[in-house]
Design a protein around this motif. Structure first.
Motif, PDB file in Angstrom:
ATOM      1  N   ARG A   1      -5.771   1.212  -4.359  1.00 18.25           N
ATOM      2  CA  ARG A   1      -5.760   0.265  -3.423  1.00 18.25           C
ATOM      3  C   ARG A   1      -4.458  -0.316  -3.185  1.00 18.25           C
ATOM      4  O   ARG A   1      -3.795   0.079  -2.424  1.00 18.25           O
ATOM      5  CB  ARG A   1      -6.919  -0.923  -3.442  1.00 18.25           C
ATOM      6  CG  ARG A   1      -8.318  -0.949  -3.986  1.00 18.25           C
ATOM      7  CD  ARG A   1      -9.522  -2.056  -3.529  1.00 18.25           C
ATOM      8  NE  ARG A   1     -10.597  -1.318  -3.437  1.00 18.25           N
ATOM      9  CZ  ARG A   1     -11.622  -1.403  -4.890  1.00 18.25           C
ATOM     10  NH1 ARG A   1     -11.172  -1.426  -5.970  1.00 18.25           N
ATOM     11  NH2 ARG A   1     -12.374  -0.984  -4.790  1.00 18.25           N
ATOM     12  N   VAL A   2      -3.817  -1.251  -4.161  1.00 23.01           N
ATOM     13  CA  VAL A   2      -2.737  -1.072  -3.683  1.00 23.01           C
ATOM     14  C   VAL A   2      -1.838  -1.262  -4.854  1.00 23.01           C
ATOM     15  O   VAL A   2      -1.976  -1.064  -6.010  1.00 23.01           O
ATOM     16  CB  VAL A   2      -2.452  -2.978  -3.510  1.00 23.01           C
ATOM     17  CG1 VAL A   2      -3.471  -3.043  -2.274  1.00 23.01           C
ATOM     18  CG2 VAL A   2      -2.704  -4.097  -4.695  1.00 23.01           C
TER      19      VAL A   2
ATOM     20  N   THR B   1     -11.112 -12.706  -6.133  1.00 20.20           N
ATOM     21  CA  THR B   1     -12.748 -10.810  -6.515  1.00 20.20           C
ATOM     22  C   THR B   1     -12.606 -10.331  -7.337  1.00 20.20           C
ATOM     23  O   THR B   1     -11.828 -10.858  -8.422  1.00 20.20           O
ATOM     24  CB  THR B   1     -11.244 -10.360  -4.923  1.00 20.20           C
ATOM     25  OG1 THR B   1     -11.982  -8.754  -4.592  1.00 20.20           O
ATOM     26  CG2 THR B   1      -9.766  -9.830  -6.588  1.00 20.20           C
TER      27      THR B   1
ATOM     28  N   THR C   1       0.688  -1.420   0.147  1.00 21.66           N
ATOM     29  CA  THR C   1      -0.227   0.107   0.044  1.00 21.66           C
ATOM     30  C   THR C   1       0.558   0.941   0.172  1.00 21.66           C
ATOM     31  O   THR C   1       2.030   0.979  -0.054  1.00 21.66           O
ATOM     32  CB  THR C   1      -1.153  -0.213   0.989  1.00 21.66           C
ATOM     33  OG1 THR C   1      -0.181  -0.060   2.202  1.00 21.66           O
ATOM     34  CG2 THR C   1      -1.786  -1.533   1.222  1.00 21.66           C
TER      35      THR C   1
ATOM     36  N   GLN D   1       0.687 -10.164  -2.088  1.00 17.68           N
ATOM     37  CA  GLN D   1      -0.503 -10.051  -2.232  1.00 17.68           C
ATOM     38  C   GLN D   1      -0.891  -9.473  -0.703  1.00 17.68           C
ATOM     39  O   GLN D   1      -1.863 -10.067  -0.225  1.00 17.68           O
ATOM     40  CB  GLN D   1      -1.306  -9.310  -2.749  1.00 17.68           C
ATOM     41  CG  GLN D   1      -2.422  -7.766  -2.867  1.00 17.68           C
ATOM     42  CD  GLN D   1      -2.568  -7.126  -1.942  1.00 17.68           C
ATOM     43  OE1 GLN D   1      -2.526  -7.538  -0.795  1.00 17.68           O
ATOM     44  NE2 GLN D   1      -3.958  -7.351  -1.914  1.00 17.68           N
TER      45      GLN D   1
ATOM     46  N   THR E   1      -1.568  -7.371   2.045  1.00 13.83           N
ATOM     47  CA  THR E   1      -1.878  -6.253   2.514  1.00 13.83           C
ATOM     48  C   THR E   1      -2.873  -6.534   3.311  1.00 13.83           C
ATOM     49  O   THR E   1      -2.732  -5.569   4.932  1.00 13.83           O
ATOM     50  CB  THR E   1      -2.147  -5.059   1.125  1.00 13.83           C
ATOM     51  OG1 THR E   1      -3.219  -4.968   0.886  1.00 13.83           O
ATOM     52  CG2 THR E   1      -0.737  -4.672   0.951  1.00 13.83           C
ATOM     53  N   GLY E   2      -3.542  -6.702   3.611  1.00 11.73           N
ATOM     54  CA  GLY E   2      -5.012  -7.263   3.865  1.00 11.73           C
ATOM     55  C   GLY E   2      -6.142  -5.938   3.238  1.00 11.73           C
ATOM     56  O   GLY E   2      -7.453  -6.459   3.783  1.00 11.73           O
ATOM     57  N   VAL E   3      -6.181  -5.282   2.236  1.00 13.51           N
ATOM     58  CA  VAL E   3      -6.608  -4.846   1.455  1.00 13.51           C
ATOM     59  C   VAL E   3      -7.031  -5.142   0.800  1.00 13.51           C
ATOM     60  O   VAL E   3      -6.218  -6.655  -0.493  1.00 13.51           O
ATOM     61  CB  VAL E   3      -5.892  -3.538   1.724  1.00 13.51           C
ATOM     62  CG1 VAL E   3      -6.491  -3.190  -0.227  1.00 13.51           C
ATOM     63  CG2 VAL E   3      -5.258  -3.070   1.697  1.00 13.51           C
ATOM     64  N   GLU E   4      -8.371  -5.968   0.480  1.00 10.84           N
ATOM     65  CA  GLU E   4      -9.124  -6.778  -0.739  1.00 10.84           C
ATOM     66  C   GLU E   4      -9.256  -5.957  -2.293  1.00 10.84           C
ATOM     67  O   GLU E   4      -9.605  -4.838  -2.156  1.00 10.84           O
ATOM     68  CB  GLU E   4     -10.516  -6.509  -0.201  1.00 10.84           C
ATOM     69  CG  GLU E   4     -11.503  -7.460  -1.822  1.00 10.84           C
ATOM     70  CD  GLU E   4     -11.242  -8.920  -1.010  1.00 10.84           C
ATOM     71  OE1 GLU E   4     -11.605 -10.157  -2.157  1.00 10.84           O
ATOM     72  OE2 GLU E   4     -10.207  -9.350  -0.447  1.00 10.84           O
ATOM     73  N   ALA E   5      -7.894  -6.192  -2.896  1.00 13.45           N
ATOM     74  CA  ALA E   5      -8.109  -5.361  -4.463  1.00 13.45           C
ATOM     75  C   ALA E   5      -6.523  -7.129  -4.596  1.00 13.45           C
ATOM     76  O   ALA E   5      -5.919  -7.386  -4.398  1.00 13.45           O
ATOM     77  CB  ALA E   5      -6.516  -4.709  -3.966  1.00 13.45           C
TER      78      ALA E   5
END
Length: 221
Positions: A141-142, A134, A55, A84, A86-90
């Motif tokens: 996002r990333v 996803t 991120t 990936q 990061t914990g971000v849904e992307a």
């Protein structure tokens, strides 16, 4: 066959469970579970080109879409490995990248992180191994932090140039300097299991087939 081509052909002939047993026998790590084959078929073996996502701001320099540098660094032996976490849904991989990877001769993508456009990869028959799917884009996002640096998948660190084998059971990571020892151990395990299969076909009692010899098969020589 060149040395690398021979090594990859031998690895591709061995299922990841036997390779895992060989790693256990040698006291090495490298087993990654939970990255399912979501597209493609069969077993793949290749050489890692890595991508690390994160991120925040991308590194300095001209903006580049994530994954493009890896595809441009790839050859016909490449398996692209993406972190990936990061914990971000992307999405860390998608349909256009899949098409570019196919054009470059890439053998597969292994991703610890969400992958999108999986139906496209399935239609194209391109092998993708991942733990999540996803629809969400990476945009805003990333970003790609680096290409061909150490990355983490599961509990294993993958370095550029590591040997990767993936099938329906697992992903196996082997350092190049360990390849000969792992292959020797794994091929020995495969041969012993083939003999056990022959015994089963002859009607030998299962307790005799899976006896002490099998239980101690992974002890170090």
């Amino acid at each position: 066959m060149s040395g690398l081509a021979d090594t990859l052909a031998r690895l591709a002939a061995i299922d990841t469970c036997a390779l895992s047993d060989a790693l256990d026998k040698l006291g090495l790590a490298g087993q990654v579970t939970g990255l399912r084959r979501e597209s493609g078929a069969g077993r793949v073996a290749g050489v890692a080109v890595t991508v690390k996502l994160g991120t925040g701001d991308p590194p300095p320099g001209p903006p580049t879409h994530l994954g493009c540098n890896a595809i441009e660094a790839a050859d016909a032996n490449t398996i692209i490995v993406v972190e990936q976490r990061t914990g971000v849904e992307a999405g860390c991989w998608g349909g256009l990248l899949t098409r570019g990877a196919i054009h470059a001769g890439v053998r597969a993508v292994v991703a610890d992180g969400p992958v999108r456009d999986i139906d496209e990869a399935r239609e194209l028959g391109f092998a993708v191994f991942t733990n999540r799917l996803t629809c969400l884009t990476a945009r805003a996002r990333v970003v790609e932090k680096a290409t061909n640096v150490p990355v983490e998948i599961g509990t294993v660190t993958v370095h550029p140039g590591d040997l990767i084998v993936a099938d329906g059971s697992a992903v196996i990571v082997i350092r190049p300097e360990d390849a000969d020892a792992v292959l020797t151990a794994a091929e020995g395990i495969v041969a012993r299991e083939a003999a056990m299969i022959a015994e089963i076909a002859r009607g030998t009692r299962m307790g005799a087939v899976l006896g002490g010899n099998y239980e101690h098969m992974l002890q170090k020589d």
